[in-house]
Each structure stands twice: as structure tokens, then as C-alpha cells.
Design an enzyme around this catalytic site. Structure first.
Site, mmCIF file in Angstrom:
data_model
loop_
_atom_site.group_PDB
_atom_site.id
_atom_site.type_symbol
_atom_site.label_atom_id
_atom_site.label_comp_id
_atom_site.label_asym_id
_atom_site.label_seq_id
_atom_site.Cartn_x
_atom_site.Cartn_y
_atom_site.Cartn_z
ATOM 1 N N CYS A 124 6.888 14.014 5.906
ATOM 2 C CA CYS A 124 7.498 13.665 7.200
ATOM 3 C C CYS A 124 8.906 14.253 7.360
ATOM 4 O O CYS A 124 9.446 14.277 8.461
ATOM 5 C CB CYS A 124 7.549 12.153 7.370
ATOM 6 S SG CYS A 124 5.931 11.393 7.214
ATOM 7 N N HIS B 114 12.802 9.766 12.302
ATOM 8 C CA HIS B 114 11.365 9.977 12.113
ATOM 9 C C HIS B 114 10.637 8.758 12.685
ATOM 10 O O HIS B 114 10.987 7.616 12.396
ATOM 11 C CB HIS B 114 11.055 10.151 10.628
ATOM 12 C CG HIS B 114 9.608 10.022 10.320
ATOM 13 N ND1 HIS B 114 8.657 10.732 11.009
ATOM 14 C CD2 HIS B 114 8.939 9.259 9.419
ATOM 15 C CE1 HIS B 114 7.463 10.408 10.542
ATOM 16 N NE2 HIS B 114 7.601 9.514 9.576
ATOM 17 N N ASN C 156 2.593 7.894 14.295
ATOM 18 C CA ASN C 156 3.414 8.632 13.342
ATOM 19 C C ASN C 156 2.836 10.042 13.199
ATOM 20 O O ASN C 156 1.741 10.218 12.672
ATOM 21 C CB ASN C 156 3.373 7.884 12.004
ATOM 22 C CG ASN C 156 4.178 8.563 10.909
ATOM 23 O OD1 ASN C 156 4.500 9.741 11.007
ATOM 24 N ND2 ASN C 156 4.480 7.816 9.867
HETATM 25 N N1 ACO Z 1 -5.907 -4.232 11.230
HETATM 26 C C1 ACO Z 1 -6.039 -5.533 10.907
HETATM 27 N N2 ACO Z 1 -5.658 -6.021 9.710
HETATM 28 C C2 ACO Z 1 -5.125 -5.153 8.831
HETATM 29 C C3 ACO Z 1 -4.993 -3.783 9.102
HETATM 30 C C4 ACO Z 1 -5.408 -3.329 10.366
HETATM 31 N N3 ACO Z 1 -5.294 -2.045 10.737
HETATM 32 N N4 ACO Z 1 -4.425 -3.184 8.028
HETATM 33 C C5 ACO Z 1 -4.223 -4.134 7.117
HETATM 34 N N5 ACO Z 1 -4.653 -5.330 7.575
HETATM 35 C C6 ACO Z 1 -4.652 -6.616 6.920
HETATM 36 C C7 ACO Z 1 -4.607 -6.497 5.400
HETATM 37 O O1 ACO Z 1 -5.894 -6.310 4.879
HETATM 38 C C8 ACO Z 1 -4.005 -7.825 5.015
HETATM 39 O O2 ACO Z 1 -5.002 -8.810 5.046
HETATM 40 P P1 ACO Z 1 -5.058 -9.965 3.913
HETATM 41 O O3 ACO Z 1 -3.768 -10.714 4.083
HETATM 42 O O4 ACO Z 1 -6.281 -10.707 4.284
HETATM 43 O O5 ACO Z 1 -5.141 -9.227 2.620
HETATM 44 C C9 ACO Z 1 -3.031 -8.123 6.146
HETATM 45 O O6 ACO Z 1 -3.457 -7.314 7.249
HETATM 46 C C10 ACO Z 1 -1.598 -7.795 5.792
HETATM 47 O O7 ACO Z 1 -1.575 -6.508 5.222
HETATM 48 P P2 ACO Z 1 -0.246 -5.852 4.718
HETATM 49 O O8 ACO Z 1 -0.537 -4.483 4.179
HETATM 50 O O9 ACO Z 1 0.487 -6.789 3.848
HETATM 51 O O10 ACO Z 1 0.505 -5.731 6.122
HETATM 52 P P3 ACO Z 1 1.995 -5.351 6.400
HETATM 53 O O11 ACO Z 1 2.626 -6.415 7.176
HETATM 54 O O12 ACO Z 1 2.696 -4.835 5.185
HETATM 55 O O13 ACO Z 1 1.810 -4.106 7.385
HETATM 56 C C11 ACO Z 1 1.938 -1.720 7.385
HETATM 57 C C12 ACO Z 1 1.147 -2.938 6.952
HETATM 58 C C13 ACO Z 1 1.975 -1.650 8.897
HETATM 59 C C14 ACO Z 1 1.226 -0.473 6.848
HETATM 60 C C15 ACO Z 1 3.366 -1.843 6.824
HETATM 61 O O14 ACO Z 1 3.348 -2.072 5.443
HETATM 62 C C16 ACO Z 1 4.188 -0.623 7.097
HETATM 63 O O15 ACO Z 1 4.598 -0.413 8.212
HETATM 64 N N6 ACO Z 1 4.496 0.193 6.084
HETATM 65 C C17 ACO Z 1 5.175 1.422 6.249
HETATM 66 C C18 ACO Z 1 4.173 2.471 6.154
HETATM 67 C C19 ACO Z 1 4.426 3.683 6.987
HETATM 68 O O16 ACO Z 1 5.045 3.679 8.023
HETATM 69 N N7 ACO Z 1 3.847 4.755 6.504
HETATM 70 C C20 ACO Z 1 3.843 5.967 7.206
HETATM 71 C C21 ACO Z 1 3.959 7.101 6.278
HETATM 72 S S1 ACO Z 1 5.535 7.166 5.550
HETATM 73 C C22 ACO Z 1 6.569 7.364 6.754
HETATM 74 O O17 ACO Z 1 6.268 7.975 7.726
HETATM 75 C C23 ACO Z 1 7.865 6.763 6.584
#
Ligand code: ACO
Length: 324
Positions: free
Chosen positions: A112, A251, A281
């Protein structure tokens, strides 16, 4: 005195994929995606909307704005992790598409952070030879690199390309510098395998496909901390405060990362450009697409200080400062 952006351009695929559309692909829902990421929709490539084609279309718009012809270009750099082929590079395809006969061309992999790294590189070439004209692109079709069964990742990404034509200006303005960082020690929090090795001796046992794998929560924490530290460090080095900055183009990872960044840096909403809601993203393309939109919307005025910051797989991250 400075490396200036002479023109910007961007190109997004025509197909809009909403969160509701994704409900038919994986077990997810609009409410979850909006509340966790801020994303409403993303653009997904189809037909001939390959990474290099989107790049070439964005590049042509940037060249038109700059008043520069393709055959005046000396170099084309494309920041990407989703090139149409491993060889040749997307940059070589772009060179052919736009007819930049005298330019040499290559891709740069900084995930990114690809556009910011490439812009910094272009600045070094231009400082060494003021006559150079360089096309800097950030472009991705990450829809070709996500596991469409993995709801943790497939809902986050979108396709697109952004471009900037850079050259030299006698006045003391333009790209004032960047602080760039990497930490390969944390590679396994966000990665993508190559296609499996054809050399049996070098086969990777846990290679389950060339798609994005991510520890979302860890990435979140590192992204917020790294980008805010990079911005603070750069401003200190430039002897500027946040009050001197007119616009920040971060970003476009997701809205919660951007909100945390605003909180940490005490940034008012109007100083932060956001379009992740519409495009998701787009990795290396996110900053140049946002830059082009901000530019065309008149959000950046002459002499404004513009701050860019990025974070991505590697890890790679950094901040850069432009006096427009
Ligand atoms: N829809 C519904 N439920 C979902 C989904 C989805 N798409 N994805 C995950 N879940 C569920 C999980 O299975 C979990 O369920 P459980 O509690 O029964 O196990 C629950 O939602 C919570 O999951 P988490 O992974 O803990 O959710 P979190 O609040 O951390 O959000 C997310 C996930 C959005 C990916 C977050 O961690 C995030 O924003 N991370 C940054 C990642 C990012 O931006 N990456 C991009 C590449 S790097 C960059 O560009 C910087």
C-alpha cells in the site's frame, strides 16, 4: 528547486460492487462492513480493466493535465502488488499503451506504500537531473488477489489506478521530502504467496494460494501507530506543526484506522481527504486516486502544504510532504 507534480489522473473500473452484492458471495452484511470499515462500495475490474490498462488510462489524464506528451517521459514507475503478469512489469505495458518510446520502466513493490515510495524515488532522479520527466503510478486489481471465500479480507479491497506526472520547478516548492520505513520482521501479519513453486525442492508447504492473508487486528494497531509516528517525525524534521498543513491524504485503509489517525494527530475532519467509503482499500492506488480527486475538486491550492502517509504489507510505511 523542487520536484513538482505537473498533472494528476485516475481511473476506476466501471463495475460498482456494493456491500449488499457481497452478501451473495460471503456470509457478511452491509451493517457489519459499514460499521467495521466505513466502506459502502468498491469498484471491481472486468473485461480488459487490467492493472496496466487502468494505469494507462489514469496516466493519459495526468499527461493531459500536465501538458506533457508520452514521448517526453524518461521513466515510468508503477507501484503495484497485482501486476497483470509477473513479467513483463505493469510499467512496461503502460509504456507500450501510451507510446512512451524513450522511457525506461519498472514496477516497485511496497504494497500500500507503493505510490509514496515511487514518488520519493522519482524525486531522487529529478534532483540528480532536472530535465527528467517521470510518470509515477499506483495501481491495483486486488480483486484478482483476494480469496473470495475469506470474509475477513475480500470485503476490504477494491481496484483502481492513480497517476502523477512529475518534473522540476525552479521555485522552492514541490516534494519537500519523505520519511520511509520498513519492518520485514512483521511480514507474516499481512502477506500474499507467489504461485506455488514449479521446483519441487523449493515448494512452500503452507502455500495455499496467491491471495492476501491478514491478521486484521494486528495490522490495525501497527497501521495507526506507524502512520501517526511517521507524520509527527516528518513534521518535526521539517520544523512544521499540524496547523501548517492544509490537507492530509492518508492511505485509504479503512475508516476506523483513519479516525484513530485523526484522533492521535488531532486533525479536524476537513483536513483529511477520505474516499474509502466509495472505493474500499485500493492499496497502492489509494493515495494517487485521492490526490487526483482532491486536485480536481480544487481542494489543494497553490502553496498549500499537503501531507501524504501510508502503511502496508512488508510492513512498509511512511509520510511525505508537498508544497503545492
Ligand atoms: N462480515 C461479518 N462478520 C465478519 C466479517 C464480515 N466480513 N469478517 C469477520 N467477521 C466476524 C469474525 O468472524 C468475528 O466473529 P466471531 O467473534 O464470531 O469470531 C467478528 O466478526 C469479529 O472479527 P474481528 O476480526 O475481531 O473484527 P474486527 O473488529 O477486528 O474487524 C477488520 C476486522 C475490519 C479487518 C479490522 O481488524 C481492521 O480494520 N483491520 C485492519 C485491516 C486493514 O485495513 N487491512 C488492509 C490492508 S493493510 C492496510 O491497508 C493498512
Amino acid at each position: 528547486m523542487g520536484t513538482v507534480i505537473l498533472g494528476t489522473g485516475s481511473c476506476l473500473p466501471k463495475k460498482v460492487v456494493t456491500n449488499s452484492d457481497l452478501e451473495k458471495v460471503v456470509e457478511t452484511n452491509d451493517e457489519w462492513i459499514r460499521s467495521r470499515t466505513g466502506i459502502h462500495a468498491r469498484r471491481i475490474g472486468s473485461g480488459d480493466e487490467y492493472t496496466y490498462k487502468l494505469s494507462a488510462w489514469a496516466a493519459q489524464k495526468a499527461l493531459d493535465m500536465a501538458g506533457v506528451t508520452a514521448d517526453e517521459l524518461d521513466l515510468i514507475v508503477v507501484g503495484t502488488i497485482s501486476s497483470h503478469m509477473l513479467m513483463p512489469s505493469s510499467a512496461c505495458f503502460v509504456q507500450k499503451e501510451i507510446g512512451a518510446h524513450k522511457a525506461f520502466a519498472y514496477d516497485l513493490n511496497a504494497a500500500c506504500s507503493g505510490f509514496l515510495y515511487s514518488l520519493d524515488l522519482a524525486d531522487k532522479y529529478i534532483q540528480a537531473d532536472h530535465n527528467k520527466k517521470i510518470l509515477v503510478i499506483g495501481a491495483e486489481t486486488l480483486s484478482t488477489r483476494v480469496n473470495w471465500q475469506d470474509r475477513n479480507t475480500c470485503i476490504l479491497f477494491g481496484d483502481g489506478a492513480g497517476a502523477a506526472v512529475v518534473g522540476y520547478d525552479e521555485r522552492k516548492r514541490g516534494f519537500l521530502g519523505a520519511d520511509l520505513y520498513s519492518d520485514g520482521g512483521l511480514w507474516n501479519l499481512l502477506y500474499m504467496h507467489s504461485p506455488q513453486s514449479l521446483n519441487k525442492d523449493l515448494m512452500v508447504p503452507d502455500n495455499d494460494g496467491a491471495h492476501i492473508v491478514m491478521e486484521g487486528r494486528e495490522v490495525f494497531k501497527h497501521a495507526v501507530r506507524a502512520m501517526s509516528d511517521a507524520v509527527r517525525g516528518l513534521l518535526e524534521r521539517m520544523d512544521l506543526g499540524m496547523e501548517d498543513i492544509q490537507l492530509v491524504i492518508p492511505h485509504q485503509a479503512n475508516i476506523r484506522i483513519l479516525n484513530k489517525l485523526k484522533e492521535r494527530l488531532e486533525l479536524p475532519d476537513e483536513k483529511v481527504f477520505i474516499n474509502v467509503t466509495e472505493y474500499g482499500n485500493t492499496s497502492a492506488a489509494s493515495i494517487p486516486i485521492a490526490l487526483d480527486e482532491a486536485n480536481r475538486q480544487g481542494r489543494i491550492k497553490k502553496d498549500d502544504y499537503l501531507l501524504l502517509c501510508s502503511f502496508g504489507g512488508g510492513f512498509t510505511w511512511g509520510a511525505g510532504l508537498i508544497k503545492w
